[in-house]
Design a protein around this motif. Sequence first.
Motif, PDB file in Angstrom:
ATOM      1  N   SER A   1       0.823  -1.210   0.000  1.00 27.58           N
ATOM      2  CA  SER A   1       0.000   0.000   0.000  1.00 27.58           C
ATOM      3  C   SER A   1       0.858   1.262   0.000  1.00 27.58           C
ATOM      4  O   SER A   1       0.500   2.263  -0.640  1.00 27.58           O
ATOM      5  CB  SER A   1      -0.933   0.007   1.214  1.00 27.58           C
ATOM      6  N   ILE A   2       1.989   1.233   0.684  1.00 28.64           N
ATOM      7  CA  ILE A   2       2.883   2.394   0.679  1.00 28.64           C
ATOM      8  C   ILE A   2       3.471   2.612  -0.719  1.00 28.64           C
ATOM      9  O   ILE A   2       3.519   3.743  -1.225  1.00 28.64           O
ATOM     10  CB  ILE A   2       4.001   2.214   1.726  1.00 28.64           C
ATOM     11  N   LYS A   3       3.915   1.533  -1.344  1.00 28.48           N
ATOM     12  CA  LYS A   3       4.450   1.659  -2.709  1.00 28.48           C
ATOM     13  C   LYS A   3       3.405   2.264  -3.650  1.00 28.48           C
ATOM     14  O   LYS A   3       3.700   3.165  -4.445  1.00 28.48           O
ATOM     15  CB  LYS A   3       4.875   0.286  -3.226  1.00 28.48           C
ATOM     16  N   ALA A   4       2.171   1.749  -3.562  1.00 28.32           N
ATOM     17  CA  ALA A   4       1.116   2.236  -4.441  1.00 28.32           C
ATOM     18  C   ALA A   4       0.784   3.693  -4.157  1.00 28.32           C
ATOM     19  O   ALA A   4       0.548   4.481  -5.075  1.00 28.32           O
ATOM     20  CB  ALA A   4      -0.131   1.366  -4.284  1.00 28.32           C
TER      21      ALA A   4
ATOM     22  N   GLY B   1      -8.795   3.475   1.942  1.00 32.78           N
ATOM     23  CA  GLY B   1      -8.834   2.066   2.298  1.00 32.78           C
ATOM     24  C   GLY B   1      -8.084   1.245   1.272  1.00 32.78           C
ATOM     25  O   GLY B   1      -8.002   1.620   0.096  1.00 32.78           O
ATOM     26  N   TRP B   2      -7.533   0.106   1.697  1.00 34.04           N
ATOM     27  CA  TRP B   2      -6.686  -0.715   0.828  1.00 34.04           C
ATOM     28  C   TRP B   2      -7.416  -1.993   0.431  1.00 34.04           C
ATOM     29  O   TRP B   2      -7.965  -2.695   1.275  1.00 34.04           O
ATOM     30  CB  TRP B   2      -5.383  -1.051   1.538  1.00 34.04           C
ATOM     31  N   ASP B   3      -7.425  -2.256  -0.874  1.00 30.34           N
ATOM     32  CA  ASP B   3      -7.995  -3.486  -1.409  1.00 30.34           C
ATOM     33  C   ASP B   3      -6.846  -4.379  -1.844  1.00 30.34           C
ATOM     34  O   ASP B   3      -6.239  -4.154  -2.899  1.00 30.34           O
ATOM     35  CB  ASP B   3      -8.917  -3.176  -2.593  1.00 30.34           C
TER      36      ASP B   3
ATOM     37  N   SER C   1      -5.891   1.342  -3.630  1.00 32.12           N
ATOM     38  CA  SER C   1      -6.632   1.959  -2.537  1.00 32.12           C
ATOM     39  C   SER C   1      -7.751   2.819  -3.108  1.00 32.12           C
ATOM     40  O   SER C   1      -7.774   3.144  -4.288  1.00 32.12           O
ATOM     41  CB  SER C   1      -5.697   2.814  -1.668  1.00 32.12           C
ATOM     42  N   LYS C   2      -8.700   3.164  -2.240  1.00 32.34           N
ATOM     43  CA  LYS C   2      -9.789   4.041  -2.649  1.00 32.34           C
ATOM     44  C   LYS C   2     -10.048   5.054  -1.546  1.00 32.34           C
ATOM     45  O   LYS C   2      -9.820   4.794  -0.359  1.00 32.34           O
ATOM     46  CB  LYS C   2     -11.049   3.237  -2.935  1.00 32.34           C
TER      47      LYS C   2
END
Length: 574
Positions: A302-305, A326-328, A334-335
């Motif tokens: 999630s941090i990379k994204a 939020g992370w999927d 994320s959204k």
Amino acid sequence: MSTPSRIFRTRRPLLLTRIRPWICQSCLIRAQRSHTRAVGSLSSDTPPTPPVDPGVKSHSSLSKGVNRNWEVTVGLEIHAQLNAPQKLFSYAATSFNALPNSRVAPFDAGTPGIQPKLNIPTIVPAIRAAVALDCRINRRSAFDRKHYFYKDQPNGYQITQFYHPFASDGRLVLNELDGLATSETVEVGIKQVQMEQDTAKSVFQPSTSPDVPARTLVDLNRAGSALVEIITTPSLKSSKHAAACLRKIQGILRASGAAVDGMEKGGVRCDVNVSIQEKGLPGLGRRVEIKNLNSIKAVQESIKAEIRRQVAVRESGGEIEGETRGWDALKGESKKLRRKEGEVDYRYMPDAELPPLIIDESLVGHIKSTLPPLPDQIISELMSEPFALTLKDARTMVDLDDGARVSYYKSIYDDISNRPDAHSSSKHLGKLIGNWTLHELGGRLASNFIAWEDNPVTPIQMADLLFHLQSGLITAANAKQVLEVLIESRDSNAAVGDVIAEHDLATQAISGEDTELIRLANGIVAQYPDKAAQIRSGKKPNLKNFFIGNLMRATGGKIDVQVCKQIIEKIFSD
């Protein structure tokens, strides 16, 4: 140790009971003035503008070197369930596996008129966590209400310690013991450690038919469980550092006896705060928070994204909007959940029904003096004599199965090394046990889908097996067969010697001068003339291992490898 009533002294200041008519307005003003000091805040004073959001999966021109022109800043907020038998402010028992809504007291369900009462024993594991993180334990702390309305929060507020936490100003150091490069060291500040209630668990049930709509069920078993929230300073500069920091804090919580379980069992959850700023410019960029990450991999990905997303927005001429996302994990993206204007949104205010908490220095001193070894100490111990494990094996031993393999390993070592007829050097013995604990046994358990906690091979059985191996009473190949029998039988009372005898796996006492064995070896060499020629020409001398392995297999693994090696060496030296 002092009695709990003497260690924890609580006082109810009169002001908290006499200023209720204006306490809400007062605290809102305090929160408004101090929102720039909010927990983990990385926000700047730049007003938000509509963002250009190309999506998390988009790649900018810097996709292969995304940090080249940008300074990345990451902070963590880690929530860990404490190792306490009861909830923080009610008498209900804590549980992960009980039937839904079977561990609920009136206060947990938000019953009107029920007041919270602090369970004193929950403070002890919290202090263990803070001491292990090198924090200052504040003698006086207090509880606040964090207001928000959601289905997982029956009271409409969460009790936490926003203004006056019980611990602050800690630190930990990341280095090669945590998987960083040998010359790399990262110091991470711990801004504060605060106690708070957990929320309930929401279980989403999708629609199964047109007549059955989708719905969300709420399990209150978790509501009110005692947590510590560990808030780092914005001192992490990459997803790798964030993952190493989270992994280390998990290990510290487990080793100190503060936490119940790790992320894999739901005992630890993490929020990350990410911001970017052009290199060379002062200050930090506007932060974005990603909520409720439940694995180290999710934190890292999630941090990379988020870094990629923020770089793409900035390169497109947009500005980063302060928001919660939020992370999927399935989609790898994320959204946006909501805009984040500041902690004042939560309307923090002191809890007028809970007095301040006074922690006596005698308790802090006792916990410091009785704190068990922490992960760095255990890794260093395993790398030193008499165990002499490699850094990789020592780290793996500590990380796996909540550290359970360390005690298993040490039990085997103590058993073998205390036998009067043990003759292996301590260095060789330590590495032998490490290899069999991690790789031979661990690999077979994994391939059979057996969790370590269900390991059927006792430390005594493994010690007997490895004693037979290091004494030359059984070959390595046949020792692996014995291990497979022990796993399959699941008989903790089975004697290793009986298994060896029953399956005829004992080493045969044959010397390198045995004519029948030499004849067998010459026959194997004759079957592969090309390989033999490469050995004799000096082109591939390591091919001797090929013939040694074939000779051992031809004898059913009952001949010592050194004897087979001696015969093959003699054949090619003639």
